[in-house]
Write an enzyme that holds these catalytic residues in place. Sequence first.
Site, PDB file in Angstrom:
ATOM      1  N   GLY A 257      30.068  36.696  44.933  1.00 25.49           N
ATOM      2  CA  GLY A 257      30.566  37.959  44.952  1.00 25.49           C
ATOM      3  C   GLY A 257      31.173  38.011  43.383  1.00 25.49           C
ATOM      4  CG  ASP A 280      28.073  40.582  43.044  1.00 21.49           C
ATOM      5  OD1 ASP A 280      27.176  41.098  43.821  1.00 21.49           O
ATOM      6  OD2 ASP A 280      29.041  40.524  42.693  1.00 21.49           O
ATOM      7  NE  ARG A 327      38.946  38.072  40.925  1.00 21.19           N
ATOM      8  CZ  ARG A 327      39.144  39.602  40.671  1.00 21.19           C
ATOM      9  NH1 ARG A 327      40.189  40.075  40.927  1.00 21.19           N
ATOM     10  NH2 ARG A 327      38.363  40.119  39.928  1.00 21.19           N
ATOM     11  CG  HIS A 331      40.038  42.937  50.112  1.00 17.30           C
ATOM     12  ND1 HIS A 331      41.313  43.499  49.298  1.00 17.30           N
ATOM     13  CD2 HIS A 331      39.229  43.028  49.117  1.00 17.30           C
ATOM     14  CE1 HIS A 331      40.753  43.776  48.088  1.00 17.30           C
ATOM     15  NE2 HIS A 331      39.237  43.807  47.883  1.00 17.30           N
TER      16      HIS A 331
END
Length: 443
Positions: A257, A280, A327, A331
């Site tokens: 990503g 990505d 990174r 989340h």
Amino acid sequence: MAELNEVKVEVLLDIINSSTREAMAEYKNTGHGVPGIDSSTFHPLDLATDTLALRKAIRLLEGACDQLHAILAPPQNTVYNFVHDYNWACTNVAMRSRIADVLDKHSEGLGLDALADAVNLDKANTARVLRTLALKGCFKEVERDVFANTRLSLVLKSTNNAGCCARIEQDFPKYAAVLYEAMIDQEFAGSDKVDKAPRAFALRKEGINISSNFWEMDDETRDIFQRGMMGYTEIQGSAAVLHHYPWDNVSSVVDVGSGIGAMSIPLAKMFPHLRITNQDLPETIAQARNTWKKDAPEALLDGRVEFVPFNFFEESPVAGKDVYYLRSIIHDWPDDESRAILNNIRKVMGPNSRVLIHDCVLLPTFQEPGVGSNEVIKAPEPMLSNFGAGSHTTYHCDMIVWLVLNAKERTLNEFKIIGASAGLALTKVYDLVATTVMEFRIA
């Protein structure tokens, strides 16, 4: 009890004093001294990639100052200030009208008449906005009705990546305004699906189609978003990982990503021995190639970087690399999706491969079960053990991913549980203040 409380106040004062001196020392170590509230240029330390010592001092300073204020100030005043904080609205005006860009051409300041004309805003209300921000050191009134930039307002320039990150978030207060409604709505309450985020609730109220994927962007929006993510790196001091992880012992890295290379480009520049794979979605990889050609052409010429499009839910990354670096990825997703991402990585890991999850970690105010004493990040007493306001960036990020994506930041133990479900064991923790790097290996 009153005497004990007085002792705690004195200890907080000591923490404020010592952390202030530590921060001052970091500035002075650059040879440029301590910045002033009305400094009109960036300090060299503002642009440095390794500010970890400063950030640790500021975490203590912010937490202790805020806790001291909460103790000594009348509670009515404190809560009123919670409710009526309109700095977000004023910075939005400043960014959209490009006030900082205009003032950047007038180092000694610009009169209100000329400034208001330049940005096509009402004179009196422009002054009100600037004076509100000046209370926090963002812009300064050098004389009556004459305004100039400060090092804080320079962040709001249209060319600044950190300011670009703020511009991405300018609609977020609208999503926050419906938070309670979304939490009690039978369809939205308790769901972790992205189409049940407060953002979706707010857009639905406006009659806007919410069926489109948040991550599907046109080229212009994607460019702004990727610039904002580079600014996000600066805001959180994420580049400290370049200095505090043993990259010399690594030969190959997959940036999972990767975006356009906010982290992998500086990594390639600092450690030219590394072989880096950017992975990505196809449209992002196409954009990344152009960014690398402009910002790191030497890595392309040396053949040290490759670009491999993929979807981390449906495919595994390139196999057998030393480090798989994520990174601000986990989340963005609920537990099931996060587990799928890690499972796909686990399938292609070699016996010595590592997964680095670089994300915000929520620090609890109590001892977490399943977290060893060597993994605990804890503030000194009598501060709140999670550093209180010193951790505000992490908790604000938790609100952002909730409002926009219905996702969440996690505690260290929650990361350990997700890792274990994918056959990974936490082996080391690196505290970078606003973010944490967690190293996982095959269990």
